[in-house]
Design a protein around this motif. Structure first.
Motif, PDB file in Angstrom:
ATOM      1  N   ALA A  12       0.830  -1.194   0.000  1.00 43.24           N
ATOM      2  CA  ALA A  12       0.000   0.000   0.000  1.00 43.24           C
ATOM      3  C   ALA A  12       0.871   1.254   0.000  1.00 43.24           C
ATOM      4  CB  ALA A  12      -0.927   0.002   1.200  1.00 43.24           C
ATOM      5  N   LEU A  13       1.973   1.208   0.742  1.00 46.11           N
ATOM      6  CA  LEU A  13       2.858   2.374   0.783  1.00 46.11           C
ATOM      7  C   LEU A  13       3.504   2.610  -0.575  1.00 46.11           C
ATOM      8  CD1 LEU A  13       4.281   4.609   2.345  1.00 46.11           C
ATOM      9  CD2 LEU A  13       6.043   2.952   2.972  1.00 46.11           C
ATOM     10  N   TRP A  14       3.961   1.529  -1.224  1.00 45.08           N
ATOM     11  CA  TRP A  14       4.575   1.678  -2.541  1.00 45.08           C
ATOM     12  C   TRP A  14       3.568   2.217  -3.549  1.00 45.08           C
ATOM     13  CZ3 TRP A  14       3.577  -0.214  -7.364  1.00 45.08           C
ATOM     14  CH2 TRP A  14       4.565   0.024  -8.333  1.00 45.08           C
ATOM     15  N   SER A  15       2.349   1.709  -3.505  1.00 43.26           N
ATOM     16  CA  SER A  15       1.303   2.128  -4.440  1.00 43.26           C
ATOM     17  C   SER A  15       0.969   3.607  -4.251  1.00 43.26           C
ATOM     18  CB  SER A  15       0.058   1.280  -4.232  1.00 43.26           C
ATOM     19  OG  SER A  15      -0.966   1.713  -5.083  1.00 43.26           O
ATOM     20  N   SER A  16       0.884   4.036  -3.027  1.00 43.21           N
ATOM     21  CA  SER A  16       0.585   5.448  -2.739  1.00 43.21           C
ATOM     22  C   SER A  16       1.711   6.353  -3.220  1.00 43.21           C
ATOM     23  CB  SER A  16       0.359   5.622  -1.239  1.00 43.21           C
ATOM     24  OG  SER A  16       0.196   6.975  -0.924  1.00 43.21           O
TER      25      SER A  16
END
Length: 72
Positions: A1-5
């Motif tokens: 989720a952090l990478w996607s954001s």
């Protein structure tokens, strides 16, 4: 989720810069096209006036207009 954001933020920033550059490119393109059209129009009007006055041969007038078109 952090990478996607993080990735989404980078893409958004990149696209905002891209759209700004494309808008500036279009703005400059319109202005340069207008200047080119004015140059061709002025050459054509000058050719007509000078040809009718007998100061310019029609072949030279055509050559001048052709050169104005090739520059723009």
């Amino acid at each position: 989720a952090l990478w996607s954001s993080t990735h989404r933020e980078y893409v958004d920033e990149n696209l905002s810069v891209f759209y700004s550059v494309k808008a500036l490119d279009r703005w400059l393109s319109v202005r340069l096209e207008t200047l080119g059209n004015i140059a061709v129009f002025a050459t054509a009007v000058a050719s007509i006036v000078l040809t009718r006055a007998g100061r310019l041969k029609s072949g030279n007038a055509g050559w001048g207009i052709t050169q104005a078109l090739s520059i723009t």
